[in-house]
Design an enzyme around this catalytic site. Structure first.
Site, PDB file in Angstrom:
ATOM      1  N   SER A 129       0.820  -1.220   0.000  1.00 61.37           N
ATOM      2  CA  SER A 129       0.000   0.000   0.000  1.00 61.37           C
ATOM      3  C   SER A 129       0.851   1.267   0.000  1.00 61.37           C
ATOM      4  CB  SER A 129      -0.931   0.001   1.221  1.00 61.37           C
ATOM      5  OG  SER A 129      -1.798  -1.104   1.190  1.00 61.37           O
ATOM      6  N   HIS A 180       0.974   4.666   4.409  1.00 62.76           N
ATOM      7  CA  HIS A 180       0.139   5.350   3.422  1.00 62.76           C
ATOM      8  C   HIS A 180       0.569   6.805   3.246  1.00 62.76           C
ATOM      9  CE1 HIS A 180      -3.564   2.457   3.615  1.00 62.76           C
ATOM     10  NE2 HIS A 180      -2.421   1.818   3.463  1.00 62.76           N
TER      11      HIS A 180
END
Length: 254
Positions: A129, A180
């Site tokens: 991610s 993230h």
């Protein structure tokens, strides 16, 4: 720009790095899930675990990018589907080596700050991610400073996905927020260096153009009146990929 019109074979030929990254992630997930040595060796020795990184096992900053939740398929499918959507255009624009560098750098960058913020936290972290947000971060740089490289509709898609993704990162449980956010920052920060002398995405670049200007007689034309199963194989494969991606997206939202 983010609408895939290539056949399965064309996709593999045109975007070898994206294809390889997806294949590696899926293969590792299957090995961990189905074989005992997968969890004993790959999972235990590859996931991000800050206390062990603190002791010098720095390879985990890299290996954790390619490892996903062995107890659920949605995690790996969502990241692979994101690569299918957002990776090809960037691989063509940057070239193979620059694209691979962006993916690895932003993934490591996100994992590094996951470690820096809480070096003794006993939480396992894994997944691509951070690298996916790094790719989106580079697109975000183009939106602000290289508008000629990305069309308005694609810009809107990136902004909407980033807003939703960042908000979900804070409100959903068990999300590596640091990976993230800092993956996104890393991708944006690479913009001034990586985007130099880059051309806008062209879906027809490097595709083979078939010349049908001449008509020739085919003596085997009668033998070709069989069921054209090969014609339906590629749409079927792409339909399966889209279905799996949508399942991953739904699993990421719920």
């Amino acid at each position: 720009m983010f609408v895939r019109t290539e056949s399965f074979k064309q996709f593999i030929r045109l975007y070898p790095i994206v294809t390889s990254l997806i294949a590696i992630q899926l293969a590792i997930w299957v090995l961990i899930l189905l074989f005992p040595f997968g969890e004993d060796i790959i999972y235990q020795w590859g996931v991000g675990f800050n206390p062990l990184i603190h002791e010098g096992q720095y390879w985990r900053l890299v290996t954790a990018i390619f490892i996903h939740d062995p107890n659920g398929i949605m995690h790996v499918l969502f990241n692979c589907f994101s690569l299918v959507l957002f990776g090809p255009a960037l691989e063509q624009m940057l070239g193979k080596f620059k694209f691979l560098f962006v993916f690895l750098f932003t993934g490591i960058f996100g994992n590094f700050f996951t470690y820096i913020m809480e070096p003794t936290q006993f939480t396992i972290h894994f997944g691509a991610s951070g690298a996916i947000y790094g790719i989106l971060g580079l697109y975000l740089y183009m939106i602000f400073f290289r508008k000629h490289l990305i069309d308005p509709s694609s810009s809107q898609i990136i902004v909407v996905i980033l807003v939703i993704g960042v908000l979900m990162s804070f409100f959903r449980p068990n999300i590596n927020i640091a990976a993230h956010i800092f993956g996104l920052i890393g991708g944006f920060a690479l913009g001034p260096i990586i985007v130099k002398n880059v051309q806008a995405f062209n879906p027809w670049r490097k595709r083979r153009v078939r010349d049908d200007s001449s008509v020739s007689f085919d003596p085997n034309r009668w033998n070709k009146r069989r069921i054209p199963w090969k014609k339906y194989l590629t749409p079927l494969l792409w339909g399966l990929i889209v279905l799996l991606g949508l399942l991953g997206l739904i699993g990421g939202i719920l």
